[in-house]
Design a protein around this motif. Structure first.
Motif, mmCIF file in Angstrom:
data_model
loop_
_atom_site.group_PDB
_atom_site.id
_atom_site.type_symbol
_atom_site.label_atom_id
_atom_site.label_comp_id
_atom_site.label_asym_id
_atom_site.label_seq_id
_atom_site.Cartn_x
_atom_site.Cartn_y
_atom_site.Cartn_z
ATOM 1 N N PHE B 304 -4.133 -8.381 7.551
ATOM 2 C CA PHE B 304 -3.989 -9.677 6.901
ATOM 3 C C PHE B 304 -2.934 -9.642 5.804
ATOM 4 O O PHE B 304 -2.156 -10.580 5.635
ATOM 5 C CB PHE B 304 -5.350 -10.087 6.305
ATOM 6 N N VAL B 305 -2.872 -8.536 5.070
ATOM 7 C CA VAL B 305 -1.967 -8.465 3.926
ATOM 8 C C VAL B 305 -0.501 -8.601 4.378
ATOM 9 O O VAL B 305 0.364 -8.994 3.603
ATOM 10 C CB VAL B 305 -2.200 -7.170 3.110
ATOM 11 N N CYS B 306 -0.221 -8.314 5.626
ATOM 12 C CA CYS B 306 1.153 -8.445 6.130
ATOM 13 C C CYS B 306 1.639 -9.885 6.178
ATOM 14 O O CYS B 306 2.811 -10.130 6.451
ATOM 15 C CB CYS B 306 1.283 -7.816 7.514
ATOM 16 N N MET B 322 2.441 -2.665 2.866
ATOM 17 C CA MET B 322 1.935 -2.817 1.504
ATOM 18 C C MET B 322 2.901 -3.654 0.683
ATOM 19 O O MET B 322 4.105 -3.444 0.738
ATOM 20 C CB MET B 322 1.800 -1.456 0.843
ATOM 21 N N PRO B 323 2.379 -4.598 -0.106
ATOM 22 C CA PRO B 323 3.252 -5.455 -0.913
ATOM 23 C C PRO B 323 4.098 -4.641 -1.889
ATOM 24 O O PRO B 323 3.691 -3.568 -2.342
ATOM 25 C CB PRO B 323 2.269 -6.338 -1.676
ATOM 26 N N ARG B 324 5.291 -5.157 -2.172
ATOM 27 C CA ARG B 324 6.160 -4.493 -3.149
ATOM 28 C C ARG B 324 5.953 -5.135 -4.510
ATOM 29 O O ARG B 324 5.617 -6.313 -4.594
ATOM 30 C CB ARG B 324 7.628 -4.714 -2.758
ATOM 31 N N GLU B 475 -9.514 -6.076 3.991
ATOM 32 C CA GLU B 475 -8.082 -6.283 4.150
ATOM 33 C C GLU B 475 -7.254 -5.836 2.958
ATOM 34 O O GLU B 475 -6.029 -5.790 3.040
ATOM 35 C CB GLU B 475 -7.794 -7.764 4.435
ATOM 36 N N SER B 476 -7.874 -5.516 1.835
ATOM 37 C CA SER B 476 -7.116 -5.028 0.680
ATOM 38 C C SER B 476 -6.334 -3.791 1.094
ATOM 39 O O SER B 476 -6.870 -2.907 1.757
ATOM 40 C CB SER B 476 -8.076 -4.667 -0.458
ATOM 41 N N CYS B 477 -5.059 -3.736 0.721
ATOM 42 C CA CYS B 477 -4.261 -2.606 1.198
ATOM 43 C C CYS B 477 -4.517 -1.354 0.386
ATOM 44 O O CYS B 477 -4.119 -0.268 0.771
ATOM 45 C CB CYS B 477 -2.779 -2.963 1.184
ATOM 46 N N LYS B 479 -3.431 -0.597 -2.671
ATOM 47 C CA LYS B 479 -2.369 -0.124 -3.542
ATOM 48 C C LYS B 479 -2.757 -0.200 -5.023
ATOM 49 O O LYS B 479 -2.424 0.677 -5.799
ATOM 50 C CB LYS B 479 -1.114 -0.954 -3.283
ATOM 51 N N CYS B 480 -3.449 -1.274 -5.402
ATOM 52 C CA CYS B 480 -3.802 -1.349 -6.829
ATOM 53 C C CYS B 480 -5.310 -1.416 -7.053
ATOM 54 O O CYS B 480 -6.055 -1.973 -6.256
ATOM 55 C CB CYS B 480 -3.064 -2.483 -7.522
ATOM 56 N N VAL B 481 -5.718 -0.825 -8.171
ATOM 57 C CA VAL B 481 -7.141 -0.603 -8.435
ATOM 58 C C VAL B 481 -7.969 -1.886 -8.584
ATOM 59 O O VAL B 481 -9.043 -1.979 -8.007
ATOM 60 C CB VAL B 481 -7.311 0.294 -9.681
ATOM 61 N N GLY B 520 -5.253 -8.688 -12.835
ATOM 62 C CA GLY B 520 -4.674 -7.348 -12.742
ATOM 63 C C GLY B 520 -4.107 -6.962 -11.388
ATOM 64 O O GLY B 520 -3.626 -5.841 -11.228
ATOM 65 N N SER B 521 -4.142 -7.862 -10.415
ATOM 66 C CA SER B 521 -3.708 -7.446 -9.087
ATOM 67 C C SER B 521 -2.215 -7.667 -8.875
ATOM 68 O O SER B 521 -1.621 -8.551 -9.463
ATOM 69 C CB SER B 521 -4.490 -8.194 -8.011
ATOM 70 N N LEU B 522 -1.670 -6.849 -7.995
ATOM 71 C CA LEU B 522 -0.229 -6.883 -7.751
ATOM 72 C C LEU B 522 0.195 -8.072 -6.899
ATOM 73 O O LEU B 522 1.196 -8.710 -7.149
ATOM 74 C CB LEU B 522 0.178 -5.571 -7.063
ATOM 75 N N CYS B 523 -0.562 -8.353 -5.852
ATOM 76 C CA CYS B 523 -0.088 -9.389 -4.931
ATOM 77 C C CYS B 523 -1.096 -10.523 -4.821
ATOM 78 O O CYS B 523 -2.208 -10.460 -5.341
ATOM 79 C CB CYS B 523 0.203 -8.805 -3.550
ATOM 80 N N GLY B 524 -0.687 -11.547 -4.109
ATOM 81 C CA GLY B 524 -1.493 -12.746 -3.971
ATOM 82 C C GLY B 524 -2.871 -12.494 -3.400
ATOM 83 O O GLY B 524 -3.820 -13.220 -3.706
ATOM 84 N N LEU B 525 -3.010 -11.462 -2.575
ATOM 85 C CA LEU B 525 -4.320 -11.218 -1.980
ATOM 86 C C LEU B 525 -5.347 -10.936 -3.077
ATOM 87 O O LEU B 525 -6.395 -11.564 -3.137
ATOM 88 C CB LEU B 525 -4.256 -10.051 -0.994
ATOM 89 N N GLY B 526 -5.004 -10.012 -3.964
ATOM 90 C CA GLY B 526 -5.921 -9.685 -5.054
ATOM 91 C C GLY B 526 -6.024 -10.821 -6.064
ATOM 92 O O GLY B 526 -7.112 -11.150 -6.540
ATOM 93 N N GLN B 527 -4.868 -11.422 -6.374
ATOM 94 C CA GLN B 527 -4.860 -12.470 -7.400
ATOM 95 C C GLN B 527 -5.731 -13.668 -7.043
ATOM 96 O O GLN B 527 -6.202 -14.383 -7.915
ATOM 97 C CB GLN B 527 -3.419 -12.941 -7.638
HETATM 98 S S1 SF4 Z 1 -3.644 -6.946 -4.767
HETATM 99 FE FE1 SF4 Z 1 -2.941 -4.811 -4.680
HETATM 100 S S2 SF4 Z 1 -4.460 -3.700 -3.424
HETATM 101 FE FE2 SF4 Z 1 -4.783 -5.899 -3.142
HETATM 102 S S3 SF4 Z 1 -3.647 -6.305 -1.270
HETATM 103 FE FE3 SF4 Z 1 -2.288 -6.799 -2.984
HETATM 104 S S4 SF4 Z 1 -1.134 -4.919 -3.375
HETATM 105 FE FE4 SF4 Z 1 -2.855 -4.370 -2.051
#
Ligand code: SF4
Ligand SMILES: Cc1cc2nc3c(=O)[nH]c(=O)nc-3n(C[C@H](O)[C@H](O)[C@H](O)COP(=O)(O)O)c2cc1C
Ligand code: SF4
Ligand code: SF4
Ligand code: FES
Lengths: 161, 618
Positions: B304-306, B322-324, B475-477, B479-481, B520-527
């Motif tokens: 999904f993260v793709c 993985m998101p940049r 689906e979380s990749c 990358k971030c905690v 604290g999340s890097l990409c939209g999925l976490g945010q």
């Molecule tokens: S918020 Fe971080 S761990 Fe979650 S999918 Fe995005 S890059 Fe991956």
């Protein structure tokens, strides 16, 4: 369960994969396409085949393994002759997909992600198959079954036994 | 090479063969069969073959049969339309075809019992365009879906296909294209709503030896199939738009990143790309100019993260998706570090229409802030599940009740979920909210890509939140905690609550976790991962509290909290007691039975076997 990779039985497939690799080697980002092809040919990605891809594409095995395990469509164990994909997308979930899955597990005696010992059936939980209008939905290989009820499951499986 | 004259010739010639369908001619008949995702899966292909066979048998030379893209009303599929009258038959089985051919096609007598329910009003038969489901819809992105034969490029050309590309490369400069797109204010339909014109301008401004155009066809929202329907029903509209974008920013290579779960769409795109190349509409020297553009398909593999722009680019590059970190915009440094435009399928599908009809026309539809239309996939507890395209600004109530037909089985509406795992649940009191980017955002949901799942009184909102968190954790990749660990903790808490083991502190913990993950999340999925929890806690806090304080699930959905109970209706037949696997039902013949809830394992057998429906869950 251990599944042994049979080189001899797969000779033809290996040759086809090697040709595919040759044709796509020059393309940027070819690895995904090669893994898709291998998954199609062998039904999964045997470690032996990953090793071969690594040599042919000159990509470290660790990287290939990393990619193969990242994507849920790539499998490291063989799938059944009949691959059952049950949709657990939102539309299907609210229309009772979970009960369908429970029934399926009961009928086949395996869990999600497993293959029956006779390698006939495997169950995967998939995300939306894009046929939400027919929810709940499952696929057996290329056949789509929609508007399922728990009572349909045994009959459908019996068609494939 | 294709010239504009040749394009117009194909258009004129093919239009003649489509007159019946466009209701410009009335001798002869045209049978249109829906080949959309739903109907395709329920046998549309065979229905077409049988129609053709019967028509041949009867020697009906002036009847044509076509498989077209999604009609939208998946609920009643397989669907068939007959033109020029526009008669709509639904739930067609192979056995019904004889009747339609004999009566309707041979004698002109409509087969009433096979008509779509909604097309009969006060004894009169309405043409499909007058049916409630279609009346309020406005079609831009879906303009050709369900009308043209998706595997025939000539039919696309007949309805002005590739005219926009011709206009752009022959008459406009890239700057003019970008100005027009900015003026039209087409906002991204993939979820975030970023204006496409502004994005294109950024990519245009950075000089580079190579630029790319990507179509995001990953359609990850589980419960949405808008993009699939467009790709399958009108693939050329996306190809044409990508070429227009390529011309505007100076790119000669496009990629369509499509999820592998859509084999039918992949196949139809392959056919479309081949046809466009054969006609010189993709490839070198398009319309005799020095503009070159080609498109390649790349398949996703179930992550999904793709769908997130930068993760998608990593995946095309053949890596883990993985998101940049967002240091540069992708319009500046995207795929292989080059300026790259990524737009959603539906965003692209709007582009040719805007180029041909102009920005003012586009802005006359929808609202000031969100011009145009939006396609939604209606699903869940709604009568007319299917695909709709509505002008922005109409209310949720209009979509769900007027178009969608409301809730089936006499149940009560509870909430509508938009935006999938990044969105939220909107309750009854906000049904009159207009659908546009800002209004849905204010309610704590998002427009999203177009999934709209309707929930009724039997759906537990805590369980829905749990469902989405389960999805995100999966689906979380990693990358971030905050995303990787935080969503896991949230899921654990939600699982405790639906199992009746939640504590009051859990509710506070959920809220503070939601804040941390969002920030604290890097990409939209976490945010956005916490949105389903935040919105359900906001609007349905009473349900959370009932689970925690009273160990009760008000919707009667959480298995662990249910109690089986025998009501006054019991006639004392003893059937339940005899069937209970743990023998926890007591009672004498002809007397009301009682369940020992301490021993009951909630298998539901008693409810199933009771002849008078005296056993209930509560
Ligand atoms: S918020 Fe971080 S761990 Fe979650 S999918 Fe995005 S890059 Fe991956
Ligand atoms: C986790 C995640 C998943 C996404 N999935 C999709 C998707 O499936 N399809 C899509 O078009 N956009 C998706 N997006 C949005 C894209 O990142 C991007 O905004 C969009 O493709 C840009 O196109 P647009 O401006 O035309 O909407 C996703 C974003 C995130 C964070
Ligand atoms: S639900 Fe099952 S265990 Fe409980 S009373 Fe009914 S039959 Fe017995
Ligand atoms: S089966 Fe129904 S009617 Fe018969 S004893 Fe049980 S509850 Fe009563
Ligand atoms: S949610 Fe199951 S097909 Fe879409």
């Amino acid at each position: 369960m251990e599944f042994v990779f049979d080189w001899e039985a797969n000779e033809e497939n290996i040759r086809e994969l090697k040709i595919f690799i040759k044709e796509n080697k020059g393309k940027k980002g070819a690895l995904m396409a090669v893994l898709h092809k291998a998954q199609d040919l062998f039904g999964y990605l045997p470690i032996e085949v990953q090793r071969m891809i690594s040599e042919e594409l000159r990509i470290p095995l660790s990287e290939i393994y990393g990619v193969a395990t990242f994507y849920s469509q790539f499998s490291l164990i063989p799938k059944g002759k009949y691959k059952i994909g049950i949709c657990l997308g939102t539309a299907c979930y609210v229309k009772g997909a979970q009960e369908i899955l429970e029934k399926l597990k009961e009928v086949l005696g395996i869990d999600v992600g497993q293959t029956t010992p006779d390698k006939k059936f495997s169950i995967d939980a998939t995300r939306c198959l894009g046929a939400c209008g027919l929810a709940p939905v499952m696929m057996i290989n290329d056949d789509v079954y929609g508007r399922l009820t728990v009572d349909d499951i045994e009959e459908i499986i019996n068609k494939y036994k | 090479m294709m010239t504009i004259q040749e394009l117009n010739e194909i258009k004129e010639r093919t239009l003649k063969t489509m007159e019946l369908r466009l209701q410009k001619k009335d001798t002869g008949k045209h049978v249109l069969i829906c080949g959309g995702p739903g109907c395709h899966s329920s046998n549309a292909g065979e229905i077409k073959e049988v129609f053709e066979e019967k028509i041949r048998e009867k020697g009906l030379d002036d009847v044509k049969v076509t498989l077209a893209g999604c009609f939208g009303l998946c609920e009643t599929g397989p669907n068939v339309e007959i033109y020029p009258e526009g008669i709509f038959y639904s739930r067609i089985k192979v056995e019904d075809i004889d009747k339609i051919v004999d009566s309707h096609l041979c004698k002109g007598e409509i087969v009433e019992e096979l008509l779509y329910e909604g097309s009969i009003e006060d004894g009169n038969i309405k043409p499909v365009s007058e049916v409630d489901f279609y009346k309020k819809q406005v079609k831009i992105a879906l303009r050709n879906c369900g009308i043209i034969d998706y595997e025939n490029i000539d039919e696309y050309i007949a309805l002005d296909g590739y005219q926009a590309l011709a206009k752009v490369v022959l008459e406009m400069t890239p700057q003019e294209v970008i100005e027009l797109m900015k003026e039209a204010n087409l906002r991204g339909r993939g979820g975030a709503g970023f204006p496409a014109g502004r994005k294109w301008e950024t990519a245009f401004k950075y000089p580079a030896d190579q630029k790319y155009v990507i179509c995001n066809a990953d359609e990850g929202d589980p419960g949405a199939f808008m993009d699939r329907s467009i790709l399958e029903g009108d693939p050329h509209s996306v190809l044409e738009a990508m070429a227009i974008c390529g011309y505007a920013i100076g790119a000669d290579q496009g990629f369509i990143y499509i999820r592998a779960e859509y084999p039918v769409a992949v196949h139809r795109l392959e056919v479309a790309i081949r046809q466009a190349r054969e006609k010189g509409l993709l490839g070198k020297n398009i319309f005799g100019t020095d503009f070159n553009f080609d498109i390649e398909l790349r398949l996703g593999a179930g992550a999904f993260v793709c769908g997130e722009g930068t993760a998608l680019m990593e995946s095309i590059e053949g890596k883990r998706g993985m998101p940049r970190p967002k240091i540069h915009r992708t319009a500046h440094r995207g795929l292989w570090g080059k300026p790259t435009i990524i737009n959603n399928v539906e965003t692209f599908a709007n582009v040719p229409a805007i180029i041909l009809k102009g920005a003012d026309w586009f802005k006359s539809i929808g609202t000031e802030d969100s011009p145009g239309t939006k396609v939604f996939a209606l699903g869940g507890k709604i009568k007319n599940t299917g695909l709709v395209e509505i002008p922005m600004g109409i209310t949720l109530r209009e979509i769900i009740f007027d178009i969608g037909g409301g809730i089936p089985n006499g149940k009560e509406f509870k909430a509508v979920q938009t935006g999938g795992p990044s969105g939220g649940c909107i309750p009854k009191e906000h049904l009159d909210t207009p659908v546009d980017f800002a209004s849905l955002g204010k309610l704590g949901s998002i427009m999203g890509s177009g999934g709209m799942i309707v929930l009724d009184e039997d759906d537990c909102m805590v369980d829905i939140a749990r469902f989405f968190l389960d999805f995100t954790v999966d689906e979380s990749c990693g990358k971030c905690v905050p995303c990787r660990e935080g969503t896991k903790r949230m899921l654990e808490i939600l699982e405790r609550i639906v199992n009746g083991e939640g504590t009051p502190e859990d509710l506070d913990r959920l809220e503070s976790l939601a804040e941390t993950i969002t920030e604290g999340s890097l990409c939209g999925l976490g945010q956005t991962a916490a949105n389903p929890v935040i919105s359900t806690m906001k609007y349905f806090r009473d349900e959370y509290e009932a689970h925690v304080y009273e160990k009760r699930c008000p919707a009667g959905s959480c298995q662990a909290l249910l109690e089986f109970f025998i009501t006054e209706d019991c006639i004392g037949c003893t059937k339940c007691a005899r069937n209970c696997p743990v023998s926890c039902i007591e009672g004498k013949v002809k007397e009301r039975h009682v369940i020992d809830t301490g021993k009951c394992i909630k298998c539901g057998t008693c409810m199933e076997v009771c002849p008078v429906g005296a056993v209930i869950k509560r």
